[in-house]
Design a protein around this motif. Structure first.
Motif, PDB file in Angstrom:
ATOM      1  N   HIS A   1       1.278   6.886  -6.770  1.00 25.31           N
ATOM      2  CA  HIS A   1       0.186   7.845  -6.987  1.00 25.31           C
ATOM      3  C   HIS A   1       0.684   9.267  -6.763  1.00 25.31           C
ATOM      4  O   HIS A   1       0.316  10.200  -7.519  1.00 25.31           O
ATOM      5  CB  HIS A   1      -0.964   7.526  -6.037  1.00 25.31           C
TER       6      HIS A   1
ATOM      7  N   TYR B   1       0.834  -1.208   0.000  1.00 22.88           N
ATOM      8  CA  TYR B   1       0.000   0.000   0.000  1.00 22.88           C
ATOM      9  C   TYR B   1       0.869   1.259   0.000  1.00 22.88           C
ATOM     10  O   TYR B   1       0.556   2.239  -0.694  1.00 22.88           O
ATOM     11  CB  TYR B   1      -0.920  -0.016   1.209  1.00 22.88           C
TER      12      TYR B   1
ATOM     13  N   TYR C   1       2.060   1.794  -3.479  1.00 23.16           N
ATOM     14  CA  TYR C   1       0.964   2.312  -4.309  1.00 23.16           C
ATOM     15  C   TYR C   1       0.775   3.817  -4.080  1.00 23.16           C
ATOM     16  O   TYR C   1       0.636   4.592  -5.046  1.00 23.16           O
ATOM     17  CB  TYR C   1      -0.326   1.570  -3.986  1.00 23.16           C
TER      18      TYR C   1
END
Length: 283
Positions: free
Chosen positions: A199, A192, A195
């Motif tokens: 982003h 996570y 990620y």
């Protein structure tokens, strides 16, 4: 021949294969940063990354076989491995120290040259807001460190319980499940974090080519992100080994120990990155 407590490692192709693959990846990254994106570039990066992954898999498999199944990792060998990993962490400390040195040299130097009214990031550039995604990333990574510590403690308890009695078997199985759960949560949090970092890069208003600020920002956070990815892979290998009960009674767990040291080091580096690059660097 008398036994010495040390293991004579047989000839292995993996060190030279990994060195060549890492060199190939470095050449590919230089190509990516200095030329236009093309299919041949992505094909080359994919091939060298594939060979690097295969070489790492082969080397790790051999080490696991030597330690878990052949019993070659005596107390002397484990002690040497520990000191080797301490020195590796020390080298990583100096590596990130050089990156932070570059960041503060660029930022303080920019402010000093501009004089009164100077600012960092430079005029015309909008830095990352620290209390959005960067702060969430900090919470995620620090939380992963807490889950990793819990998993480490659970595995230590699991591997210290004798299996001579039914009660011992049940208690060992209980802590084994706790270790699997906590280590699995740590891996999910690591994924996570990656990620969120990707982003953040895509939503950034600047790039690596936008002066000193863009260069030091992406190099520093990018190398840290690479370490998070490596640590996540390391955690995944330890999770599979724990699932197969490699860290059982009277089996050493240096592999898991070194993984935990590495992950906590990555946690600590990110805290410094957050405070210096995102908070102080956006004043």
């Amino acid at each position: 021949m008398a036994r010495t407590g040390y293991n004579k490692v047989p000839m292995s192709p993996w060190p030279i294969a990994i060195s060549a693959s890492v060199f190939g990846v470095a050449i590919g990254l230089i190509w990516y940063l200095t030329d236009e994106v093309s299919f041949s570039m992505y094909f080359y990066l994919g091939m060298v990354s594939f060979f690097l992954g295969m070489a790492l898999t082969g080397w790790w498999s051999d080490i696991i076989e030597e330690s878990t199944f052949l019993g070659n990792h005596t107390s002397h060998v484990v002690l040497n491995l520990r000191w080797g990993f301490y020195l590796f962490i020390l080298s990583e400390v100096w590596f990130f120290f050089s990156l932070f040195w570059a960041f503060f040299t660029a930022s303080v130097g920019e402010i000093s040259m501009q004089g009164v009214g100077a600012q960092w990031p430079p005029v015309g550039m909008e830095g990352m807001y620290p209390w959005g995604v960067p702060f969430l990333n900090t919470v995620v990574l620090v939380s992963s460190g807490l889950w990793a510590t819990t998993a480490h403690k659970a595995v230590k308890v699991h591997s210290s319980i004798s299996l001579d009695t039914l009660r011992g078997i049940r208690l060992s199985a209980k802590w084994w499940k706790v270790g699997l759960l906590c280590l699995g949560i740590t891996i999910v949090l690591g994924v996570y974090f990656t990620y969120l970092q990707i982003h953040e890069y895509y939503s950034s208003s600047f790039s690596m080519s936008d002066g000193a600020y863009g260069s030091v920002f992406f190099v520093l956070t990018g190398f840290h992100g690479l370490h998070v990815i490596i640590g996540t892979v390391y955690l995944s290998v330890c999770w599979i080994r724990l699932l197969k009960k490699h860290f059982s009674y009277k089996h050493h767990q240096f592999g898991l120990d070194s993984c935990m040291w590495y992950w906590h080091f990555v946690d600590a580096v990110w805290i410094v990155v957050f405070l210096s690059v995102y908070v102080w660097g956006n004043q």
